[in-house]
Scaffold this active site. Structure first.
Site, PDB file in Angstrom:
ATOM      1  NE  ARG A 157      -3.579  -2.182   2.849  1.00 16.06           N
ATOM      2  CZ  ARG A 157      -3.251  -3.317   3.464  1.00 16.06           C
ATOM      3  NH1 ARG A 157      -2.013  -3.488   3.902  1.00 16.06           N
ATOM      4  NH2 ARG A 157      -4.148  -4.263   3.647  1.00 16.06           N
ATOM      5  CB  ILE A 238      10.322   4.978   4.734  1.00 21.64           C
ATOM      6  CG1 ILE A 238       9.661   4.396   3.479  1.00 21.64           C
ATOM      7  CG2 ILE A 238      10.892   6.359   4.478  1.00 21.64           C
ATOM      8  CD1 ILE A 238       8.393   5.113   3.061  1.00 21.64           C
ATOM      9  CB  ALA A 239      11.477  -0.745   4.754  1.00 16.98           C
ATOM     10  NE  ARG A 240       9.107  -2.105  11.517  1.00 13.94           N
ATOM     11  CZ  ARG A 240       8.125  -1.226  11.342  1.00 13.94           C
ATOM     12  NH1 ARG A 240       8.331  -0.168  10.580  1.00 13.94           N
ATOM     13  NH2 ARG A 240       6.949  -1.415  11.913  1.00 13.94           N
ATOM     14  CD  GLU A 269      14.266   1.977  14.397  1.00 13.14           C
ATOM     15  OE1 GLU A 269      13.092   2.168  14.736  1.00 13.14           O
ATOM     16  OE2 GLU A 269      14.708   2.261  13.260  1.00 13.14           O
ATOM     17  CG  HIS A 287      10.864   4.328  13.175  1.00 15.98           C
ATOM     18  ND1 HIS A 287      11.272   3.035  13.416  1.00 15.98           N
ATOM     19  CD2 HIS A 287       9.695   4.202  12.473  1.00 15.98           C
ATOM     20  CE1 HIS A 287      10.402   2.177  12.912  1.00 15.98           C
ATOM     21  NE2 HIS A 287       9.439   2.861  12.331  1.00 15.98           N
TER      22      HIS A 287
END
Length: 329
Positions: A157, A238-240, A269, A287
């Site tokens: 999405r 911007i994922a993980r 993180e 994040h």
């Protein structure tokens, strides 16, 4: 009848905690303490449910110490803090918060892309340090976004939202790589073409990572992948954390083997690889891709809705697993 007992593991909006108190006996964490795994397990020993964020690891050891636990409602779309197999085997449901953060996160992904391509962080630091004394033709000259090629790895999405922004808003050529190809209708809506991963890395001017974190996606981008990219290209994550080998990325940035990177997530993180803090050509954010007040409220409310629905005897709204051992009594 007693109310079910739940833990709200991190500080959230006080009015949403009050809403939960209408249904449950709530132990909250208004001071936002980061508990150790042992402290978390002790608090969950008598709880029926927990509202978690990405900073609480739910694994077999914790589940063994929390025999009454029935549901873990994550206030995030990702759930790599859940050992889903262990939860399923133990009869504990997990839920997440998809959809409500899609557009906000896509906005931020594109903002981070723009800041990275146009060297905004570098130029701001330069200005704040009092180094700006004159105009020059190449001062912080970055790369264009309009008309360039955007490569998206992970076309769920959020990836589709970024593709639409790039194609329709900036006239970008969009290519993508995904575990499975989108339907022809979705590809047309996003103006996106499916390509192999290597072709994407070789041809994209800007590479955007929006893939979920799993053991299979660990270090999707490492030294070998960075070597395929154009020296003028940018990389946005911007994922993980863990999708990118941060140590290898720092080397590539220092040696200018790619032009720049924009990172909202990091391995380990909130710790950040120290080498990333010493290279100028990276934009770093803590994040915050979903961090708008309306979206964070929607995430907290959806997590609360899952707890209220499930512990109230109804089905969960957004489950991530189907416990096979039978839900705990």
């Amino acid at each position: 009848m007693r109310k079910p007992r739940i833990l709200v593991a991190r500080a959230i909006f006080p009015d949403i905690v009050d809403r939960l108190r209408e249904h449950f006996d709530v132990e909250a964490n208004p001071d936002d303490v980061i508990w150790t795994p042992q402290e978390l397990a002790a608090r969950l020993a008598d709880k029926d449910g927990v509202l978690t964020t990405g900073s609480q690891r739910i694994d077999a050891a914790l589940l063994a110490a929390a025999p009454r636990l029935k549901i873990c409602a994550n206030m995030a779309v990702g759930y790599n803090n859940f050992d889903v197999d262990a939860m399923t085997a133990a009869g504990v449901l997990g839920t997440n918060t998809p959809d409500v953060l899609t557009e906000t996160t896509a906005d931020f992904g594109f903002a981070l892309l723009m800041a990275t391509a146009r060297r905004m962080s570098e130029s701001e630091h330069y200005l704040r340090a009092g180094q700006w004394t004159k105009w020059s033709y190449d001062m912080f000259a970055g790369s264009d976004i309009h008309g360039s090629t955007l490569g998206i790895i992970g076309m769920g999405r959020i990836g589709q939202g970024i593709a639409r922004r790039g194609a329709h808003g900036f006239g970008m050529k969009v290519v993508y790589h995904n575990r499975s190809r989108l339907s022809a209708a979705l590809e047309a809506e996003c103006k996106a073409s499916y390509v192999g991963k290597e072709e994407l890395l070789r041809t994209a001017d800007h590479v955007m990572l929006v893939v979920p974190y799993t053991s299979a996606s660990h270090h999707t981008i490492g030294a070998a992948e960075l070597a395929l990219m154009k020296p003028t290209a940018t990389l946005i994550n911007i994922a993980r954390g863990g999708i990118v080998d941060d140590a290898a990325l720092a080397v590539a940035l220092r040696e200018r083997r790619i032009a720049a990177a924009g990172l909202d997530v990091f391995e380990g993180e909130p710790s950040v690889h120290p080498d990333l803090l010493t290279v100028p050509n990276v934009v770093l954010t803590p994040h915050i891709a979903s961090a708008t007040v309306p979206t964070r409220r929607a995430m907290a409310n959806l997590a609360a809705d899952n707890l209220i629905a499930f512990l109230g005897g109804h089905g969960p709204l957004t489950p991530v697993n189907q416990p096979v051992a039978g839900l705990r009594g």
